[in-house]
Motif scaffolding. Structure first.
Motif, mmCIF file in Angstrom:
data_model
loop_
_atom_site.group_PDB
_atom_site.id
_atom_site.type_symbol
_atom_site.label_atom_id
_atom_site.label_comp_id
_atom_site.label_asym_id
_atom_site.label_seq_id
_atom_site.Cartn_x
_atom_site.Cartn_y
_atom_site.Cartn_z
ATOM 1 N N PRO A 51 -22.613 43.693 -34.264
ATOM 2 C CA PRO A 51 -23.845 42.987 -34.631
ATOM 3 C C PRO A 51 -23.607 41.820 -35.591
ATOM 4 C CG PRO A 51 -24.173 45.352 -34.742
ATOM 5 C CD PRO A 51 -22.705 45.132 -34.558
ATOM 6 N N LEU A 52 -22.651 41.984 -36.514
ATOM 7 C CA LEU A 52 -22.346 40.911 -37.456
ATOM 8 C C LEU A 52 -21.700 39.730 -36.733
ATOM 9 C CD1 LEU A 52 -20.883 43.024 -40.408
ATOM 10 C CD2 LEU A 52 -23.259 42.353 -39.981
ATOM 11 N N ALA A 53 -20.818 40.022 -35.788
ATOM 12 C CA ALA A 53 -20.181 38.954 -35.019
ATOM 13 C C ALA A 53 -21.214 38.207 -34.177
ATOM 14 C CB ALA A 53 -19.086 39.531 -34.123
ATOM 15 N N ILE A 54 -22.138 38.970 -33.575
ATOM 16 C CA ILE A 54 -23.186 38.344 -32.765
ATOM 17 C C ILE A 54 -24.022 37.402 -33.623
ATOM 18 C CG2 ILE A 54 -25.325 38.798 -31.486
ATOM 19 C CD1 ILE A 54 -23.973 41.403 -30.500
ATOM 20 N N GLN A 55 -24.393 37.852 -34.821
ATOM 21 C CA GLN A 55 -25.182 37.007 -35.714
ATOM 22 C C GLN A 55 -24.411 35.768 -36.133
ATOM 23 O OE1 GLN A 55 -28.185 38.089 -35.022
ATOM 24 N NE2 GLN A 55 -28.792 37.727 -37.128
ATOM 25 N N PHE A 56 -23.113 35.924 -36.372
ATOM 26 C CA PHE A 56 -22.289 34.766 -36.743
ATOM 27 C C PHE A 56 -22.292 33.726 -35.629
ATOM 28 C CE2 PHE A 56 -18.316 32.415 -36.659
ATOM 29 C CZ PHE A 56 -18.224 31.939 -37.955
ATOM 30 N N PHE A 57 -22.076 34.149 -34.395
ATOM 31 C CA PHE A 57 -22.028 33.209 -33.278
ATOM 32 C C PHE A 57 -23.403 32.610 -32.995
ATOM 33 C CE2 PHE A 57 -18.330 36.007 -31.999
ATOM 34 C CZ PHE A 57 -17.375 35.106 -32.451
ATOM 35 N N PHE A 58 -24.464 33.419 -33.138
ATOM 36 C CA PHE A 58 -25.810 32.863 -33.021
ATOM 37 C C PHE A 58 -26.005 31.737 -34.033
ATOM 38 C CE2 PHE A 58 -28.242 36.752 -31.077
ATOM 39 C CZ PHE A 58 -27.778 36.379 -29.831
ATOM 40 N N GLY A 59 -25.606 31.996 -35.274
ATOM 41 C CA GLY A 59 -25.775 30.992 -36.322
ATOM 42 C C GLY A 59 -24.934 29.759 -36.075
ATOM 43 N N ALA A 60 -23.685 29.964 -35.652
ATOM 44 C CA ALA A 60 -22.781 28.834 -35.436
ATOM 45 C C ALA A 60 -23.250 27.951 -34.292
ATOM 46 C CB ALA A 60 -21.368 29.350 -35.168
ATOM 47 N N LEU A 61 -23.655 28.558 -33.180
ATOM 48 C CA LEU A 61 -24.041 27.769 -32.014
ATOM 49 C C LEU A 61 -25.395 27.089 -32.189
ATOM 50 C CD1 LEU A 61 -22.723 30.226 -29.305
ATOM 51 C CD2 LEU A 61 -22.002 27.855 -29.580
ATOM 52 N N SER A 62 -26.365 27.801 -32.762
ATOM 53 C CA SER A 62 -27.677 27.187 -32.941
ATOM 54 C C SER A 62 -27.621 26.069 -33.977
ATOM 55 C CB SER A 62 -28.713 28.241 -33.348
ATOM 56 O OG SER A 62 -28.323 28.889 -34.536
ATOM 57 N N SER A 63 -26.776 26.215 -34.991
ATOM 58 C CA SER A 63 -26.667 25.168 -36.008
ATOM 59 C C SER A 63 -26.043 23.903 -35.442
ATOM 60 C CB SER A 63 -25.838 25.673 -37.187
ATOM 61 O OG SER A 63 -24.492 25.907 -36.799
ATOM 62 N N ALA A 64 -25.166 24.040 -34.441
ATOM 63 C CA ALA A 64 -24.525 22.869 -33.854
ATOM 64 C C ALA A 64 -25.557 21.893 -33.307
ATOM 65 C CB ALA A 64 -23.573 23.308 -32.742
ATOM 66 N N TYR B 1 -34.119 42.981 -26.002
ATOM 67 C CA TYR B 1 -34.961 41.870 -25.565
ATOM 68 C C TYR B 1 -34.697 40.648 -26.436
ATOM 69 C CZ TYR B 1 -37.591 45.333 -22.854
ATOM 70 O OH TYR B 1 -37.951 46.307 -21.965
ATOM 71 N N LEU B 2 -34.557 40.878 -27.744
ATOM 72 C CA LEU B 2 -34.250 39.779 -28.663
ATOM 73 C C LEU B 2 -32.869 39.214 -28.371
ATOM 74 C CD1 LEU B 2 -34.807 38.104 -31.257
ATOM 75 C CD2 LEU B 2 -33.733 39.969 -32.528
ATOM 76 N N GLN B 3 -31.895 40.088 -28.184
ATOM 77 C CA GLN B 3 -30.519 39.652 -27.921
ATOM 78 C C GLN B 3 -30.457 38.662 -26.768
ATOM 79 O OE1 GLN B 3 -27.579 42.676 -27.219
ATOM 80 N NE2 GLN B 3 -28.542 44.051 -28.706
ATOM 81 N N PHE B 4 -30.975 39.071 -25.633
ATOM 82 C CA PHE B 4 -30.824 38.249 -24.438
ATOM 83 C C PHE B 4 -31.724 37.019 -24.456
ATOM 84 C CE2 PHE B 4 -29.316 42.437 -22.829
ATOM 85 C CZ PHE B 4 -28.022 42.038 -22.531
ATOM 86 N N SER B 5 -32.849 37.103 -25.137
ATOM 87 C CA SER B 5 -33.718 35.927 -25.261
ATOM 88 C C SER B 5 -33.033 34.841 -26.080
ATOM 89 C CB SER B 5 -35.047 36.316 -25.909
ATOM 90 O OG SER B 5 -35.752 37.241 -25.119
ATOM 91 N N VAL B 6 -32.488 35.229 -27.242
ATOM 92 C CA VAL B 6 -31.788 34.270 -28.095
ATOM 93 C C VAL B 6 -30.523 33.775 -27.393
ATOM 94 C CG1 VAL B 6 -30.635 33.916 -30.307
ATOM 95 C CG2 VAL B 6 -32.718 35.291 -30.194
ATOM 96 N N TYR B 7 -29.828 34.679 -26.712
ATOM 97 C CA TYR B 7 -28.616 34.280 -25.988
ATOM 98 C C TYR B 7 -28.934 33.198 -24.958
ATOM 99 C CZ TYR B 7 -24.563 34.505 -22.903
ATOM 100 O OH TYR B 7 -23.478 34.174 -22.134
ATOM 101 N N PHE B 8 -30.026 33.370 -24.229
ATOM 102 C CA PHE B 8 -30.374 32.367 -23.221
ATOM 103 C C PHE B 8 -30.691 31.030 -23.866
ATOM 104 C CE2 PHE B 8 -33.741 30.186 -20.748
ATOM 105 C CZ PHE B 8 -32.943 29.790 -19.683
ATOM 106 N N PHE B 9 -31.460 31.037 -24.956
ATOM 107 C CA PHE B 9 -31.777 29.785 -25.647
ATOM 108 C C PHE B 9 -30.498 29.100 -26.140
ATOM 109 C CE2 PHE B 9 -32.470 27.516 -29.624
ATOM 110 C CZ PHE B 9 -33.406 26.574 -29.230
ATOM 111 N N ILE B 10 -29.597 29.886 -26.733
ATOM 112 C CA ILE B 10 -28.343 29.347 -27.251
ATOM 113 C C ILE B 10 -27.487 28.779 -26.121
ATOM 114 C CG2 ILE B 10 -26.155 29.959 -28.350
ATOM 115 C CD1 ILE B 10 -28.467 29.800 -30.301
ATOM 116 N N SER B 11 -27.392 29.509 -25.004
ATOM 117 C CA SER B 11 -26.560 29.038 -23.896
ATOM 118 C C SER B 11 -27.157 27.802 -23.230
ATOM 119 C CB SER B 11 -26.367 30.155 -22.862
ATOM 120 O OG SER B 11 -27.601 30.514 -22.256
ATOM 121 N N PHE B 12 -28.491 27.744 -23.131
ATOM 122 C CA PHE B 12 -29.150 26.561 -22.578
ATOM 123 C C PHE B 12 -28.796 25.343 -23.435
ATOM 124 C CE2 PHE B 12 -33.166 25.564 -19.945
ATOM 125 C CZ PHE B 12 -32.792 24.239 -19.789
#
Length: 371
Positions: free
Chosen positions: A87-100, A139-150
């Motif tokens: 979960p910590l790694a997922i949050q790190f990558f969410f933060g890194a990619l969305s901040s880009a 549901y949150l995981q995959f929703s945020v993942y899709f936004f980040i990947s888009f």
């Protein structure tokens, strides 16, 4: 290896994470944001591309492992040992990619556009705190993942194929949608716990709904045409070109209004030309038609009127953006705005100002700057 693991389990870091487990995901999200802020420069740079591709790949792998970890408990020792950190790694990558996304557009002078992405980041940042299960909510995981990947593919595909257009944006969305759906399908088949927790139709509907919403945002100009960015936008009294330098004469804003180069009130004399200077970042080898759309606010009709579209071609690759300017004579008193747009009429940025006609007054705080 076992000694290292035992040492880590007994370390101060492990005890700190255990003690502050509730807030650890937020810390790691912010950590990802700070990491990109300090390291990323331009989206077409090899280092940036490697970092972003690594983040996206590792996020996908970690998300998959996290969702199957409970279902293979005792069979794969690696997952048993490290699943607490997923979960910590997922949050790190969410933060890194969305901040880009914000970092690459933070140079834009259109604050309204930039702020919209900061708002999205804030929603992502606090979304876990609003949900009881936090990142474990699939549901949150995959929703945020899709936004980040888009977002990721919207940047990467134009850089890779050296083209950008509405069709390329649609292609980016389709690639992201397909990969997200494949990830969901694979996890759903491999993980009985996921099948028990998640309704397949519901998660697919959420992702498809997000896909439609993002495309509607793009159509209605609520998302800038990635990966272009407006780095400078100045209303000026004069612009000249000497030795490949643009010399721009304009009324400088007060020092404490650091977010804007020029004053909003443009003091003009009758028959004086008004110039708009812009520099637009584009990745290397991308060429694009750009328009300056001059708009004047009609107080009687209480609406904006398009006065003229003036265009020119830009070529990507310059760190400080491709420079250009347009100008108009015989302007009128009142509120003006120049929209910097693509040929598809997608807004890169907006330059606002008010023209005040005066025969006697001279421009205040007039400066010359080389771009």
């Amino acid at each position: 290896m076992k000694r290292t693991l035992v040492k880590f389990r007994n370390s101060a870091l492990r005890r700190f994470i255990g003690k502050h487990e509730k807030y650890a995901p937020v810390f790691f999200f912010i950590g990802g944001f700070i990491f990109d802020t300090l390291t990323l420069g331009r989206v077409d740079r090899l280092y940036d591309m490697v970092v972003l591709c690594s983040h996206m790949t590792l996020l996908t792998i970690t998300l998959y492992l996290f969702n199957i970890a409970d279902d293979v408990k005792g069979r794969i020792g690696f997952l048993d040992r490290y699943k607490v950190y997923f979960p910590l790694a997922i949050q790190f990558f969410f933060g890194a990619l969305s901040s880009a996304y914000v970092i690459y557009f933070s140079r834009s002078v259109s604050l309204s556009k930039t702020m919209s992405f900061f708002i999205i980041l804030l929603v992502l940042l606090f979304a876990n705190e609003l949900l009881k299960k936090r990142i474990s909510n699939k549901y949150l995981q995959f929703s945020v993942y899709f936004f980040i990947s888009f977002t990721f593919f919207s940047f990467m595909i134009p850089v890779i194929i050296k083209q950008m257009s509405t069709r390329v944006f649609i292609l980016s969305g389709i690639v992201s949608l397909v990969l997200t759906l494949l990830l969901i399908i694979v996890v759903y088949r491999k993980s009985p716990s996921t099948r028990a927790e998640v309704k397949f139709g519901k998660i697919i509907a959420i992702v498809l709904g997000l896909y439609v919403i993002i495309n509607l945002f793009y159509i209605f100009n609520l998302i800038p045409p990635v990966p272009l960015a407006l780095q400078n936008g100045v209303v000026a009294h004069h612009v000249t070109v000497q030795n490949n330098k643009y010399i721009v004469s304009y009324e400088k804003e007060e020092w404490y209004k650091f977010w804007r180069e020029h004053q909003l009130k443009f003091n003009a004399k009758p028959n004086e030309a008004v110039y708009i200077f812009t520099s637009i970042f584009a990745p290397t080898e991308i060429e694009k038609s750009i328009l300056h759309r001059w708009n004047w606010y009609n107080d009687d009709l209480e609406e904006w009127e398009i006065v003229e579209d003036i265009g020119y071609e830009i070529a990507g690759g310059r760190d400080d953006g491709y420079r250009g300017y347009t100008y108009k004579n015989n302007v009128k008193n009142g509120l003006w705005k120049v929209e910097v747009i693509t040929e598809e009429e997608l807004i890169i940025g907006v330059i606002d100002f008010e023209i005040i006609m005066n025969n006697s007054s001279n421009p205040s705080n007039l400066v010359e700057k080389k771009f």
